[in-house]
Motif scaffolding. Sequence first.
Motif, mmCIF file in Angstrom:
data_model
loop_
_atom_site.group_PDB
_atom_site.id
_atom_site.type_symbol
_atom_site.label_atom_id
_atom_site.label_comp_id
_atom_site.label_asym_id
_atom_site.label_seq_id
_atom_site.Cartn_x
_atom_site.Cartn_y
_atom_site.Cartn_z
ATOM 1 N N VAL A 256 -8.247 -3.216 15.257
ATOM 2 C CA VAL A 256 -8.119 -3.224 16.702
ATOM 3 C C VAL A 256 -7.561 -2.178 17.254
ATOM 4 C CG1 VAL A 256 -8.144 -5.519 16.537
ATOM 5 C CG2 VAL A 256 -6.151 -4.529 16.581
ATOM 6 N N GLY A 257 -6.919 -1.177 16.429
ATOM 7 C CA GLY A 257 -6.294 -0.050 17.033
ATOM 8 C C GLY A 257 -5.582 0.831 16.007
ATOM 9 N N THR A 258 -4.839 2.037 16.262
ATOM 10 C CA THR A 258 -4.450 2.987 15.428
ATOM 11 C C THR A 258 -2.840 2.897 15.943
ATOM 12 O OG1 THR A 258 -6.164 4.093 14.814
ATOM 13 C CG2 THR A 258 -4.258 5.332 14.118
ATOM 14 N N ALA A 259 -2.030 3.030 14.953
ATOM 15 C CA ALA A 259 -0.382 2.757 15.257
ATOM 16 C C ALA A 259 0.184 4.234 14.512
ATOM 17 C CB ALA A 259 0.253 1.431 14.596
ATOM 18 N N GLU A 260 1.176 4.734 15.344
ATOM 19 C CA GLU A 260 2.007 5.634 14.637
ATOM 20 C C GLU A 260 3.350 5.096 14.614
ATOM 21 O OE1 GLU A 260 1.661 8.977 17.725
ATOM 22 O OE2 GLU A 260 -0.298 9.605 16.613
ATOM 23 N N VAL A 261 3.859 5.456 13.486
ATOM 24 C CA VAL A 261 5.252 4.710 13.182
ATOM 25 C C VAL A 261 5.932 5.994 12.700
ATOM 26 C CG1 VAL A 261 6.408 3.169 11.548
ATOM 27 C CG2 VAL A 261 4.178 2.789 12.258
ATOM 28 N N TRP A 262 7.245 6.246 13.303
ATOM 29 C CA TRP A 262 8.312 7.256 12.881
ATOM 30 C C TRP A 262 9.051 6.449 11.495
ATOM 31 C CZ3 TRP A 262 13.599 6.070 12.656
ATOM 32 C CH2 TRP A 262 14.436 7.395 12.314
ATOM 33 N N ILE A 263 8.967 7.530 10.629
ATOM 34 C CA ILE A 263 9.750 7.097 9.295
ATOM 35 C C ILE A 263 10.886 8.162 9.080
ATOM 36 C CG2 ILE A 263 9.551 6.777 6.825
ATOM 37 C CD1 ILE A 263 8.062 4.805 8.613
ATOM 38 N N ALA A 264 11.935 7.515 8.919
ATOM 39 C CA ALA A 264 13.173 8.472 8.620
ATOM 40 C C ALA A 264 13.152 9.178 7.471
ATOM 41 C CB ALA A 264 14.511 7.717 8.668
ATOM 42 N N GLY A 265 13.421 10.562 7.418
ATOM 43 C CA GLY A 265 13.398 11.359 6.392
ATOM 44 C C GLY A 265 14.107 10.574 4.866
ATOM 45 N N ARG A 266 15.010 9.797 5.086
ATOM 46 C CA ARG A 266 15.929 9.174 4.145
ATOM 47 C C ARG A 266 14.948 8.482 3.303
ATOM 48 N NH1 ARG A 266 20.950 8.256 3.051
ATOM 49 N NH2 ARG A 266 21.673 6.378 1.889
ATOM 50 N N ILE A 267 13.787 7.643 3.875
ATOM 51 C CA ILE A 267 12.930 6.963 2.983
ATOM 52 C C ILE A 267 11.399 7.294 2.950
ATOM 53 C CG2 ILE A 267 14.536 4.743 3.339
ATOM 54 C CD1 ILE A 267 12.182 3.805 5.395
ATOM 55 N N ALA A 268 11.242 8.503 3.708
ATOM 56 C CA ALA A 268 9.806 8.867 3.889
ATOM 57 C C ALA A 268 9.096 9.095 2.402
ATOM 58 C CB ALA A 268 10.048 10.551 4.591
ATOM 59 N N TRP A 269 9.992 9.717 1.411
ATOM 60 C CA TRP A 269 9.417 9.780 0.059
ATOM 61 C C TRP A 269 8.884 8.430 -0.496
ATOM 62 C CZ3 TRP A 269 11.318 6.736 -3.855
ATOM 63 C CH2 TRP A 269 12.409 5.957 -3.477
ATOM 64 N N GLN A 270 9.582 7.326 -0.120
ATOM 65 C CA GLN A 270 9.391 5.970 -0.533
ATOM 66 C C GLN A 270 8.039 5.461 0.022
ATOM 67 O OE1 GLN A 270 11.733 2.519 0.228
ATOM 68 N NE2 GLN A 270 11.588 2.063 -1.966
ATOM 69 N N ILE A 271 8.210 5.557 1.588
ATOM 70 C CA ILE A 271 6.744 5.078 2.243
ATOM 71 C C ILE A 271 5.733 5.717 1.805
ATOM 72 C CG2 ILE A 271 6.106 4.706 4.770
ATOM 73 C CD1 ILE A 271 8.340 3.055 3.759
ATOM 74 N N GLU A 285 7.061 15.384 15.408
ATOM 75 C CA GLU A 285 7.195 16.806 16.282
ATOM 76 C C GLU A 285 8.577 16.661 17.036
ATOM 77 O OE1 GLU A 285 3.802 16.023 18.858
ATOM 78 O OE2 GLU A 285 2.409 16.443 17.247
ATOM 79 N N PRO A 286 8.832 17.714 17.781
ATOM 80 C CA PRO A 286 10.142 17.428 18.485
ATOM 81 C C PRO A 286 10.339 16.431 19.387
ATOM 82 C CG PRO A 286 9.168 19.956 18.463
ATOM 83 C CD PRO A 286 8.152 19.013 17.887
ATOM 84 N N GLY A 287 11.277 15.711 19.615
ATOM 85 C CA GLY A 287 11.581 14.773 20.294
ATOM 86 C C GLY A 287 11.160 13.303 19.606
ATOM 87 N N GLU A 288 10.434 13.391 18.324
ATOM 88 C CA GLU A 288 10.231 12.292 17.470
ATOM 89 C C GLU A 288 11.177 11.913 16.365
ATOM 90 O OE1 GLU A 288 5.114 12.035 17.942
ATOM 91 O OE2 GLU A 288 6.060 12.976 16.162
ATOM 92 N N GLY A 289 11.646 13.019 15.909
ATOM 93 C CA GLY A 289 12.610 13.109 14.645
ATOM 94 C C GLY A 289 13.061 14.573 14.327
ATOM 95 N N ASP A 290 13.871 14.443 13.316
ATOM 96 C CA ASP A 290 14.495 15.497 12.618
ATOM 97 C C ASP A 290 13.499 16.305 11.521
ATOM 98 O OD1 ASP A 290 16.681 15.368 14.245
ATOM 99 O OD2 ASP A 290 17.652 13.709 12.736
ATOM 100 N N GLY A 291 14.053 17.223 10.814
ATOM 101 C CA GLY A 291 13.178 17.965 10.053
ATOM 102 C C GLY A 291 12.420 17.379 8.924
ATOM 103 N N ASP A 292 13.097 16.333 8.396
ATOM 104 C CA ASP A 292 12.572 15.609 7.064
ATOM 105 C C ASP A 292 11.757 14.389 7.612
ATOM 106 O OD1 ASP A 292 13.405 17.500 5.189
ATOM 107 O OD2 ASP A 292 15.281 16.356 4.982
ATOM 108 N N ASP A 293 11.837 14.070 8.875
ATOM 109 C CA ASP A 293 11.219 12.834 9.428
ATOM 110 C C ASP A 293 9.624 12.854 9.211
ATOM 111 O OD1 ASP A 293 13.884 12.086 9.835
ATOM 112 O OD2 ASP A 293 13.637 12.002 11.985
ATOM 113 N N ARG A 294 8.981 11.939 9.153
ATOM 114 C CA ARG A 294 7.668 11.954 9.152
ATOM 115 C C ARG A 294 7.018 10.858 10.195
ATOM 116 N NH1 ARG A 294 5.087 15.692 6.555
ATOM 117 N NH2 ARG A 294 3.493 14.374 5.100
#
Length: 687
Positions: A256-271, A285-294
């Motif tokens: 029914v749709g496509t979601a965008e979920v910010w994931i902290a760099g701390r657990i990005a490897w696991q997700i 992107e800028p404003g969405e999170g820091d360097g390692d965030d996905r």
Amino acid sequence: MAKDTEKLIRQLSLISYLMAERRPVTAPEIRRDVEGYSAMNEDAFARRFYADRSELEALGIQLSVDKPVEGLAEQENYSLPPENFHLPAIRFTDEEHAGLQTALSLLDGEFAYAEPLRLALQQISWGRPSPLGAPEQRSIALGITASAGGHDLSQRLAKIETAIFRRKTIVFDYYTMQRDELGTRKVDPYQLLFQGGQFYLVGRSHERDAIRVFRLSRIRGKVAYASKAEHDFQRPAEFDPRSYANRIQWQFGEPVGTAEVWIAGRIAWQIERHFGRHGEFRAAEPGEGDGDDRVFVTEYADARQLVAWVLGLGEHARLLGPRELVEELDVRLALLIERHADGPELAPAVAPAERVPESNGNGNGRREAAAIRPERFARLVTLASILITAGRAGQRIPAAEVCERLQISEQELNEDIGVLNVVNFGAGSYVLYAEVLEDGTIESDPEAYGDSFARPARLLPVEAKALVAAIDLIGEHIPEGSLASVREKVVAALGEDPIREGLQVASVGGDDSGIARSVSTAIRDNNLLTIEYYKENEDVFSQRTVEPYALINGREGWYVAAYDPARAGVRHFRLDRVKQATVEQGTFEPRAEVDPSRDVEGWPRTGEVEASRRARVWISPERARWAREERSVVEELADGAVVVELSFAGVDWLVREVLKEAGDAAVLEPQDARDAVRAAASRLARV
């Protein structure tokens, strides 16, 4: 003589005759020489011969047909090339053979396909010591074994398995959890799927004219064929069972749709490791999170399930869009806070309605309740090979040993020997003669031309799917030898992957195969193992150097059971929370007091660990049906809500479990847990 027995004698004699002649033969020759056809008139022979050819073809045994004169069936010539009956030689290494031994010892009697698995291993291990006599394995234990889980579910599974093979439409009563209603379903069954301790049926629903997924434990009563026709449907060529095995909860149904979920760099490897196949990742992107965030981009069909997953990740995940999904998350967070401040308002308790217990499929299946019985044809071919091999070696085999190897009774053995004694090449030349002697041994005198059954036959469909499903269930978790290479060799010998026709085992959790290989190596060689471990409930990383003893699977994934010297005790580490694993040079002496598989009958199967505290948790009327199926209900309420009891060792774990219910659950007691849930929800609401 029963019709089924007559058919088996006829089909086995046809195979023997064609392979002994070693030349194309005509239909009149077959009618004259093959056991069971000679007494038929031309019309009866034509019908029976066509039906026998079709059944053999369905079993993977293809007769070669040469048509010299177009349109004249009596001029057709038939033959059976050896490669169409015999299994190509598969050369396994000692490690691979050890892996097969382990697979059987783990699953024998605990697997819905245990009996055809035994026959398959008999065939592919030809010329080597039988894998049926494997020593007890201590380095792996299974909590989830794909057992059928009780008589009713076994019967359904067996009927559906046969219906898939025969392309028969089935009818059954089904309880639809989402709508809380019981209704009749008419389904073309395409595939069986085993996932998370449950069997599912994937097929075309006639009511919806669309492919749907049905959980077998929600089928009520018997499964019946919809017609008496030989076949009712053909599975679409474009159907791909892997697409259903790879779906996650929020993708069940039409997108029914496509979601965008910010994931902290701390657990990005696991997700990314464990959920990457359900969508795509991009850098924040800028404003969405820091360097390692996905940012995780994923299609969804069920908004509540996706919101629940995001809430379960706590402060390390945040929904970015679409707007309606973000709004639903906000509403559910407000509900969580409200229900842990002043509510929930409890309706009066009522006497629980009587319910017919339905097995959840996680039980310990035993041989007497085996779900899938292999075709008798397969058993007879295997028995013939055993008797011919022994007879040529001048050996007698104990009848009890054969009964154990084939999982049949003494009466069934005598009946099978009686059938084989009349299978012939034509002109009175029989494949073998065998009898059970008074001392309990079997004496066999094979015919010199019995080569047809002196080599392993092709794996029949149910044997092939049993073997590959067993490999997929255990995966890369056997220290004794990798099963991945075994699978490749078996699929190459078969010419196709059996998961496309029958049963597919979906992986539990994510892709931890690399970690599993490192752990398996350390277990095999008694090496110390250093792991970087993420303790999810406490949101901390730690480095442990442990003595690994065994791999164990459970409802939530695979674990390594290890002795942790720093804590002077056995600990279980989930592989999907191991960020890195390093096999050290140092070794350890196994401790006699450590029994790593001691708990396999407990929490790996039930999902509940021993704990010092218990919580009473209210579940909303909208989610009560699922709670009744998965949880221990202690109170039924007048408005349809229920109260369940959860055991917990740490409040952090309980908070996470309640957050995953997305506002449809509220802790009633203890008070400190209520406060912790409200605080966690409040923090998420401010993000």
